[in-house]
Scaffold this active site. Structure first.
Site, PDB file in Angstrom:
ATOM      1  N   HIS A 121       0.843  -1.194   0.000  1.00 25.00           N
ATOM      2  CA  HIS A 121       0.000   0.000   0.000  1.00 25.00           C
ATOM      3  C   HIS A 121       0.879   1.245   0.000  1.00 25.00           C
ATOM      4  O   HIS A 121       1.836   1.346   0.771  1.00 25.00           O
ATOM      5  CB  HIS A 121      -0.909   0.014   1.241  1.00 25.00           C
ATOM      6  CG  HIS A 121      -1.948  -1.058   1.235  1.00 25.00           C
ATOM      7  ND1 HIS A 121      -3.125  -0.950   0.533  1.00 25.00           N
ATOM      8  CD2 HIS A 121      -1.983  -2.257   1.846  1.00 25.00           C
ATOM      9  CE1 HIS A 121      -3.844  -2.047   0.712  1.00 25.00           C
ATOM     10  NE2 HIS A 121      -3.171  -2.858   1.503  1.00 25.00           N
ATOM     11  N   ALA A 168      12.401 -20.880   9.595  1.00 23.90           N
ATOM     12  CA  ALA A 168      11.179 -20.484  10.296  1.00 23.90           C
ATOM     13  C   ALA A 168      11.295 -19.061  10.835  1.00 23.90           C
ATOM     14  O   ALA A 168      12.317 -18.670  11.398  1.00 23.90           O
ATOM     15  CB  ALA A 168      10.905 -21.456  11.439  1.00 23.90           C
ATOM     16  N   LYS A 188      18.952 -13.264   5.764  1.00 22.15           N
ATOM     17  CA  LYS A 188      20.262 -13.249   5.116  1.00 22.15           C
ATOM     18  C   LYS A 188      20.662 -14.689   4.792  1.00 22.15           C
ATOM     19  O   LYS A 188      20.286 -15.621   5.508  1.00 22.15           O
ATOM     20  CB  LYS A 188      21.301 -12.622   6.038  1.00 22.15           C
ATOM     21  CG  LYS A 188      21.076 -11.141   6.300  1.00 22.15           C
ATOM     22  CD  LYS A 188      22.164 -10.574   7.193  1.00 22.15           C
ATOM     23  CE  LYS A 188      21.944  -9.076   7.446  1.00 22.15           C
ATOM     24  NZ  LYS A 188      23.007  -8.511   8.326  1.00 22.15           N
TER      25      LYS A 188
END
Length: 205
Positions: A121, A168, A188
């Site tokens: 947005h 995760a 990273k």
């Protein structure tokens, strides 16, 4: 000029067609669209399965689900601002949110509760509510053989290269090269596959 282009070039007609397809202020298509249009417009491969998912898919963009692929319960799939392509033998786990434009390859695993959104947005004009500013889209691409672990976020414009792993809870804001493992917020690369040594090697950041 095709039908889609004619509608897009006429603001009044575009607004009317949009209202006919989607109730005002909502993302979910009207029931008649789900029953009478979507089954004939969107493609599902042989052996594909869709659980109790929310499919906010509309006929003016594409939604393709490949052969033997599964979308599990409590997922939300939205192609309102961009196509959603899911390849063959791919798993979209419980509670995923996929907002196009997104392309997911073959033999991909999306673990539970992943958000992949090709939509942003606009917010920079402080005199206009963010909800009334334009949307910005940039395709997400997840190439073949990837594993995206639970609770990860993939942001607009990112490409995740072939046979890569996203750990995760990672937040992927930049593209990941093929044969890499990425972790963290922002994510990273922490390992890559060395084809000369035939092993995964640690990357020094």
């Amino acid at each position: 000029m095709g039908l889609k282009e004619k509608i897009n070039s006429n603001p009044a007609l575009k607004k009317l067609v949009h209202w006919m397809l989607i109730p005002t202020g909502e993302a979910r298509p009207r029931l008649w669209v789900k029953l009478l249009i979507n089954p004939f417009v969107h493609k599902r491969g042989k052996g594909s399965k869709i659980g109790r998912a929310r499919l906010d898919v509309l006929p003016f963009n594409k939604f393709n689900l490949g052969s033997r692929s599964t979308i599990e319960d409590r997922c939300s799939i939205n192609n309102g601002v961009g196509d959603v392509f899911i390849g063959d033998n791919t798993l979209i786990g419980v509670g995923n949110v996929i907002i196009g434009p997104v392309t997911i390859g073959n033999h991909v695993i999306f673990a539970p509760n992943i958000v992949a959104s090709g939509l942003n947005h606009e917010y920079r004009d402080v005199n206009i509510p963010i909800s009334l500013q334009k949307t910005i889209v940039s395709r997400i691409t997840v190439e073949d053989d990837c594993w995206i672990a639970a609770n990860s976020v993939i942001t607009a414009g990112v490409t995740i290269g072939k046979h890569s792993v996203v750990a995760a809870g990672a937040v992927v804001t930049k593209s990941i090269p093929p044969y890499s493992i990425a972790a963290g917020n922002p994510a990273k690369v922490i390992k890559t596959y060395d084809f000369t040594a035939n092993e995964w090697v640690t990357v020094k950041n």
